[in-house]
Scaffold this motif. Structure first.
Motif, PDB file in Angstrom:
ATOM      1  N   THR A   1       8.273   2.589  -6.384  1.00 22.75           N
ATOM      2  CA  THR A   1       9.238   2.651  -5.282  1.00 22.75           C
ATOM      3  C   THR A   1       9.638   1.269  -4.782  1.00 22.75           C
ATOM      4  OG1 THR A   1       7.490   2.727  -3.648  1.00 22.75           O
ATOM      5  CG2 THR A   1       8.293   4.837  -4.461  1.00 22.75           C
ATOM      6  N   GLY A   2       8.795   0.271  -5.025  1.00 19.03           N
ATOM      7  CA  GLY A   2       9.090  -1.042  -4.483  1.00 19.03           C
ATOM      8  C   GLY A   2       8.753  -1.135  -3.002  1.00 19.03           C
ATOM      9  N   ASP A   3       8.368  -0.012  -2.426  1.00 12.26           N
ATOM     10  CA  ASP A   3       7.966   0.014  -1.024  1.00 12.26           C
ATOM     11  C   ASP A   3       6.564  -0.591  -0.919  1.00 12.26           C
ATOM     12  OD1 ASP A   3       7.133   0.645   1.498  1.00 12.26           O
ATOM     13  OD2 ASP A   3       7.919   2.688   1.471  1.00 12.26           O
ATOM     14  N   PRO A   4       6.378  -1.571  -0.048  1.00 13.81           N
ATOM     15  CA  PRO A   4       5.049  -2.188   0.026  1.00 13.81           C
ATOM     16  C   PRO A   4       3.976  -1.236   0.548  1.00 13.81           C
ATOM     17  CG  PRO A   4       6.474  -2.984   1.771  1.00 13.81           C
ATOM     18  CD  PRO A   4       7.340  -2.213   0.844  1.00 13.81           C
ATOM     19  N   LEU A   5       4.372  -0.202   1.217  1.00 18.33           N
ATOM     20  CA  LEU A   5       3.390   0.743   1.740  1.00 18.33           C
ATOM     21  C   LEU A   5       3.848   2.158   1.443  1.00 18.33           C
ATOM     22  CD1 LEU A   5       0.751   0.730   3.551  1.00 18.33           C
ATOM     23  CD2 LEU A   5       2.288   1.532   5.331  1.00 18.33           C
ATOM     24  N   PRO A   6       3.676   2.593   0.196  1.00 17.92           N
ATOM     25  CA  PRO A   6       4.176   3.920  -0.143  1.00 17.92           C
ATOM     26  C   PRO A   6       3.375   5.006   0.547  1.00 17.92           C
ATOM     27  CG  PRO A   6       2.914   3.018  -1.961  1.00 17.92           C
ATOM     28  CD  PRO A   6       2.927   1.975  -0.901  1.00 17.92           C
ATOM     29  N   ARG A   7       4.064   5.868   1.225  1.00 18.71           N
ATOM     30  CA  ARG A   7       3.430   7.048   1.814  1.00 18.71           C
ATOM     31  C   ARG A   7       4.241   8.244   1.350  1.00 18.71           C
ATOM     32  NH1 ARG A   7      -0.046   5.160   5.992  1.00 18.71           N
ATOM     33  NH2 ARG A   7      -1.402   3.995   4.642  1.00 18.71           N
ATOM     34  N   LEU A   8       3.742   8.910   0.307  1.00 22.93           N
ATOM     35  CA  LEU A   8       4.513   9.971  -0.313  1.00 22.93           C
ATOM     36  C   LEU A   8       3.622  11.160  -0.646  1.00 22.93           C
ATOM     37  CD1 LEU A   8       6.420   7.795  -2.917  1.00 22.93           C
ATOM     38  CD2 LEU A   8       7.410   8.790  -0.865  1.00 22.93           C
ATOM     39  N   GLY A   9       4.184  12.353  -0.455  1.00 25.24           N
ATOM     40  CA  GLY A   9       3.459  13.550  -0.834  1.00 25.24           C
ATOM     41  C   GLY A   9       3.195  13.581  -2.323  1.00 25.24           C
ATOM     42  N   ILE A  10       4.178  13.130  -3.087  1.00 27.03           N
ATOM     43  CA  ILE A  10       4.034  13.152  -4.547  1.00 27.03           C
ATOM     44  C   ILE A  10       2.885  12.238  -4.986  1.00 27.03           C
ATOM     45  CG2 ILE A  10       5.806  11.359  -4.867  1.00 27.03           C
ATOM     46  CD1 ILE A  10       5.752  14.099  -7.331  1.00 27.03           C
ATOM     47  N   GLY A  11       2.715  11.132  -4.248  1.00 20.61           N
ATOM     48  CA  GLY A  11       1.613  10.219  -4.565  1.00 20.61           C
ATOM     49  C   GLY A  11       0.270  10.912  -4.406  1.00 20.61           C
ATOM     50  N   GLY A  12       0.143  11.688  -3.322  1.00 25.40           N
ATOM     51  CA  GLY A  12      -1.080  12.462  -3.135  1.00 25.40           C
ATOM     52  C   GLY A  12      -1.266  13.449  -4.268  1.00 25.40           C
ATOM     53  N   GLY A  13      -0.139  14.067  -4.692  1.00 23.11           N
ATOM     54  CA  GLY A  13      -0.213  15.010  -5.800  1.00 23.11           C
ATOM     55  C   GLY A  13      -0.729  14.341  -7.064  1.00 23.11           C
ATOM     56  N   VAL A  14      -0.227  13.128  -7.338  1.00 21.14           N
ATOM     57  CA  VAL A  14      -0.665  12.409  -8.537  1.00 21.14           C
ATOM     58  C   VAL A  14      -2.162  12.071  -8.443  1.00 21.14           C
ATOM     59  CG1 VAL A  14      -0.467  10.231  -9.788  1.00 21.14           C
ATOM     60  CG2 VAL A  14       1.590  11.468  -9.124  1.00 21.14           C
TER      61      VAL A  14
END
Lengths: 375, 319, 369
Positions: free
Chosen positions: C209-222
């Motif tokens: 994402t290039g976001d320095p602080l990714p907070r994503l539901g999909i990230g939790g899924g992974v």
């Protein structure tokens, strides 16, 4: 066999599904107004704000941030602010990387590790640093039969350094001639995680306790001193309060609750950690070296002998940029910071979270800095 | 493990053209999809490995501040490994007799009608999230253990295990919580293994006049020995990586203390709990140190798991 | 191996059986001997407890000691030493059983007692927006939905990969180098500590994402999928191996292509076990805290987009709320919320387990036994 087990198993499963279905039915809360008093500042600052503002940092500010976010919701109902109480270090780190739009930190930015220049680079100009949360760090204790406790800095350092191990030690007795102290072992409880509270507390001990404190100023508790480690303010308070008794710890005074709170010797008197006594130390403290037009930061004068000043104080700052890439974020941050500094913001913070309201003088100065955002 | 058939013999021959059924296209797609998933697993793992190495190895020259006050990264990681292994080892000492007893009750003592629901009940224990375990350990278990610790400290403080002060959030408390978390896994595997004892062995023993215990001792245990070791090692693998419950229960500062005492306030710390407690506040070089610790935990868990699998496959073959 | 075990078993067992002249006329305890002894021990325990003037714990302990001693002694006097040993072990095994069950009972009891009164329709249907974040009202609707969403994403990623990999291992790759190395790597994967999975997901999404602080539901899924995949592969692999080879050969003999054989014969035969394994794997990750803390963060209301912003989940809600329980003004309310959320989380996870059992039972192939 199959059928029986199906039935026995299915009943709770169906019940659960029913519960979940019920949960899925409706969302949204009935609005229940809070006690909002005081002026929220210029309403035009909050006009048309919407979206999500991601922030985080010092866990000391957590309660107050919750109060501000709740209060802010009444003036800017379309905006969601999230504050992640991960810790000061995480706050600074994520602010510098741009993850948090604003951050709370118990230590202001310096260039010792290049943090200030990194933040300046990220923001495009010098970042804003204003004090927004001032709270005394109370020495909390839980000793049966002891209601009041007076401590000199040397004794305090001795206890936490593991040199004074019994409650009826001569040093403690000397401070408390009228108190009946038990002969049980002292359980000193400290923070097991890195924390701004530990830094402020050891800063104080380092400044005034002289030889009794040899560990310097640290964020992580020096483990050579022993004692019991607990995570977070919450962990320390719970450990001190638990059934084992005879414990002493240090924590944000607003979290002390029913626990005993020690008076600390300043000059010739013993001072209790009240909001007023804490606010006073900012008045007598000099601005830090790195203070500037946009950074209102202080180096606390722990050695003060000024009457009625409580010397162990946590000063937490807000970090923000003067401008952001998109205008919406700029407005969001400006709006939220303005609310925090407003009369209403300070009121709700002290009502709901027990923080010490900033003095009017400090607020005006800080607001002056916040007004430069986006201009 | 629960099958007697060698997988090599199981799969149908793939290279005999004559045996190959028609409709090749579907087959090709399907087999490629299966192969692709397998490769994806490898990619996933390689990703994790590369990430850990890239982020962790810069910590090799960490010292002092960036190694959390330790003189070198090896001392830092060594202290944490000591705590991790010690806590998990204690947990295994507690869990092994419990799991054997529990598995025996389910496989041999309880009547079938009781055994089945009991088996479910044990599996339910595996379903309790670790954060709830931590909560329970902190608020319910720890205060209950305190009197026992005080008694131990009073009467047996000459044993290094019980020397030092007394604290309810001690290493032993954390180990007991870990033990109960590993219990369902170990029990499930043991149950499986005990149930696999050849009927003929058991019946032969009983026919010779052995009591039930003699039958278990002479027929079940020798047969299950390697499986029992494997089960305990797999439980150990679970205990090593457990994060939240330990982070919530254990009183530990920094990298912890190099001590044998299990009931005092000054405890060794575990890798997972250390990361959970300190990651949020870490910055700069400390993040590398943290990830290096994660790498160490990864390797440690792998070695234990691998040993467990290896012993399990080496176990008795039926036939 | 087997041979030697057998031999040893016999050579040891036989002399012992002969050594103690098994008398046909030897006495036998009544069938309900255990119950009788238990009743007797309970009585003694209560009486002793009352005399010593202490609580229930002591009574139970004394009763237990009396039982463990009295039961074998009775057997010893009537049935002889070997039977007495047998009864001792039996008593000990059941004691261990009770000891091991005690924490589960205590845990469920505590959570239900403290969390039960909190779980009201309001609590389940509200979120933490507005003044709920202080002390008024508030609930965990958003966290329940977040947990369901993130876990579902994990399952969507992990289940196909896991099932296909297992199919490859059992049906295609058996005996090949690649399959062996995958099996080995799956073992490695089992060892990934949950917090490392979280760290990896954060690093991955910083890059994506290039976001320095990714907070994503999909990230939790992974992150959760990473923890789920090895469990799924293992259990599906075991189940596929159990499918008798005759079925496959019969299908080939009818000219059915291999992939159709797998889809129509192999998988349906083992579907019950596969579903059970998958559901248990889901139940296992639904309660994970550490990785979610790092990658999905917290959010005061339901966020249905896994690609945009933080998502609240139950385990993280419990963990972060714990820090607010020392709040002087609202601490009690937060304590209630923690236990209430814990209860709901356990109910969800246990319900998943029960569903797995039901499916396992209903679809289990009727075996000849």
């Amino acid at each position: 066999m199959n059928r029986t087990s199906f039935r026995t198993a299915a009943a709770p499963a169906i019940a659960t599904l029913a519960v979940l279905a019920l949960a899925a039915c409706s969302s949204g809360n009935a609005t229940e107004g809070g006690d909002l008093s005081g002026d929220a500042g210029d309403p035009s600052t909050y006009e048309g704000l919407n979206g999500t503002l991601t922030a985080g940092g010092a866990s000391s500010q957590d309660s107050a941030q919750r109060a501000w976010i709740a209060g802010f919701g009444t003036v800017a109902p379309d905006m969601t602010v999230t504050y992640d109480p991960q810790g000061s270090g995480a706050g600074r780190e994520n602010f510098i990387s741009g993850g948090y739009k604003y951050a709370g930190t118990d230590a202001y930015l310096t260039d010792e590790e290049g943090e200030l220049s990194d933040a300046t680079e990220n923001c495009g100009s010098t970042p804003i640093q204003i004090p927004n949360y001032v709270s005394p760090i109370a020495i909390i204790f839980n000793v049966e039969g002891v209601e009041e406790l007076n401590l000199t800095p040397e004794t305090l350092a001795g206890i936490f350094a593991g040199k004074i191990t019994k409650w009826d030690d001569e040093a403690i007795k000397a401070d408390n001639p009228d108190t009946d102290l038990p002969s049980s072992k002292i359980r000193p409880v400290h923070r097991s995680d890195e924390s701004g509270t530990t830094e402020n507390f050891t800063d104080y001990l380092d400044a005034v306790a002289g030889k009794s404190w040899s560990a310097g100023v640290v964020e992580t508790w020096p483990k050579d001193f022993g004692g019991e480690g607990a995570k977070g303010t919450d962990g320390v308070v719970k450990s001190v309060a638990d059934g084992q008794a005879n414990a002493i710890g240090y924590a944000d005074a607003s979290k002390a609750g029913d626990l005993g709170v020690a008076n600390v010797k300043v000059g010739e008197e013993y001072v209790a950690p009240t909001a007023d006594a804490a606010a006073k130390i900012l008045e007598v403290s000099p601005e830090a070296e790195s203070a500037s037009d946009t950074a209102l930061v202080y180096d606390l004068d722990h050695e003060t002998a000024e009457s009625g000043t409580y010397p162990i104080v946590l000063t937490s700052y807000l970090l923000a940029c003067q401008s952001y890439d998109d205008e919406a974020t700029t407005d969001q941050v400006k709006g939220f910071l303005t609310y925090v500094l407003s009369d209403q913001g300070q009121q709700i913070g002290s009502d709901e979270a027990g923080s010490a309201p900033l003095s009017d003088e400090l607020r005006t100065k800080a607001q002056g800095i916040v007004d430069t955002i986006g201009s | 493990m629960s099958t007697a058939v060698d997988p090599g013999r199981l799969a149908p021959p793939t290279d005999k053209a004559a045996a190959k059924p028609p409709a090749r296209l579907g087959d090709v797609i399907f087999s490629k999809a299966a192969l692709g998933s397998g490769l994806l697993v490898i990619i996933f793992l390689a990703g994790v490995g590369i990430f850990l190495l890239l982020q962790g190895l810069p910590a090799l020259d960490a010292e002092g501040e960036s190694a959390y006050g330790e003189p070198s990264i090896w001392k830092f990681v060594g202290m944490l490994i000591y705590g991790t292994v010690y806590a998990s080892f204690l947990a295994m000492i507690i869990v092994t007799p419990l799991a054997i007893g529990l598995a025996l009750v389910i496989s041999h003592y309880a009547p079938r009608k009781v055994a089945k629901p009991v088996g479910y009940l044990v599996d339910l224990l595996a379903a309790v999230p670790s954060v709830v375990f931590g909560l329970w350990g902190l608020e319910v278990l720890a205060p209950r253990l305190l009197p026992a610790y005080q008694w131990l400290n009073e009467h047996f403080s000459w044993i290094p295990l019980f020397s030092g002060g007394v604290n309810q959030r001690s290493l032993l408390t954390a180990s007991i919580v870990l033990a109960f978390m590993a219990l369902p896994i170990v029990t499930a595997i043991l149950r499986e293994i005990f149930a696999q004892t050849p009927r003929a062995h058991e019946e032969a023993a009983l026919a010779l006049g052995a009591t039930r215990w003699e039958m278990i001792r002479l027929a079940v245990f020798p047969y299950a020995r390697s499986g029992m070791v494997a089960a305990v090692l797999l439980g150990l693998g679970r205990a090593l990586g457990e994060t939240m419950a330990v982070a919530m229960v254990l009183s530990a500062t920094g990298t912890g203390y190099l001590t044998l005492s299990v009931i005092s306030a000054e405890n060794p710390n575990t890798i997972a709990a250390f990361i959970a407690n300190n990651y949020a506040n870490a910055s700069g070089a400390k993040i590398n140190t943290m990830i290096f610790a994660g790498l160490a935990l990864f390797l440690l868990t792998f070695i234990v798991n691998f040993a467990g699998r290896w012993i399990a496959t080496r176990g008795p073959k039926k036939g | 191996m087997t041979q030697s075990t057998k031999t040893r078993t016999r050579t040891v067992a036989v002399p012992e059986g002969n050594g103690h002249h098994l008398s046909v006329s030897a006495g036998k305890l009544p069938r309900n001997a255990a119950l009788l002894t238990a009743a007797f021990s309970t009585a003694v325990g209560i009486v002793l407890g009352l005399i010593l003037g202490s609580g229930l714990t002591l009574m139970a302990f004394l009763g237990w000691v009396v039982f463990v001693v009295a039961y074998p002694v009775w057997a010893l006097s009537i049935e002889g030493r070997r039977k007495a040993t047998d009864r001792t072990v039996q008593a000990l095994a059941w004691s261990i059983f009770v000891l091991a069950m005690a924490p589960l009972v205590s845990l469920v009891y505590t959570v239900v007692l403290k969390g039960g009164p909190v779980v009201t329709p309001d609590f389940l249907s509200r979120d933490m927006t507005g003044f709920a974040s202080l002390g008024q009202g508030g609930g965990i609707y958003h966290a329940i939905m977040g947990t369901i969403m993130v876990t579902a994403i994990a399952a969507i990623i992990a289940v196909p990969i896991g099932v296909f990999t297992a199919v490859y291992l059992v049906e295609y790759g058996a005996g090949r180098r690649l399959a062996q190395s995958i099996t080995f790597l799956v073992d490695v994967m089992t060892g990934i500590p949950s917090i490392v999975a979280g760290l990896f997901a954060v690093a991955l999404f910083i890059v994506i994402t290039g976001d320095p602080l990714p907070r994503l539901g999909i990230g939790g899924g992974v992150a959760l999928a990473l923890l789920m995949i090895p469990t799924v592969i293992r259990s599906v692999e075991e189940m596929l191996k159990l499918v008798p080879n005759d079925l496959r050969e019969a299908s080939y003999a009818l000219g059915v292509p291999k992939w159709r054989t797998i889809v129509k014969v192999v998988l349906p035969t083992s579907v019950a076990g596969i579903v059970t394994g998958i559901t248990l794997a889901i139940a296992r990750v639904a309660g994970e805290t550490a990785p979610l803390l790092l990658i999905v963060g917290t959010y005061p209301e339901a966020n249905w987009s896994p690609f945009d912003g933080a998502v609240q989940t139950l385990p993280v809600f419990i963990y972060t709320s714990l820090a607010a329980t020392s709040d002087v003004k609202y601490g009690d309310i937060w304590t209630d919320r923690v236990w209430g959320a814990a209860l709901v989380l356990i109910i969800i996870v246990m319900a998943l387990n029960l569903i797995a059992r039901v499916i396992g039972n209903v679809f289990a192939p009727k075996s000849g036994r």
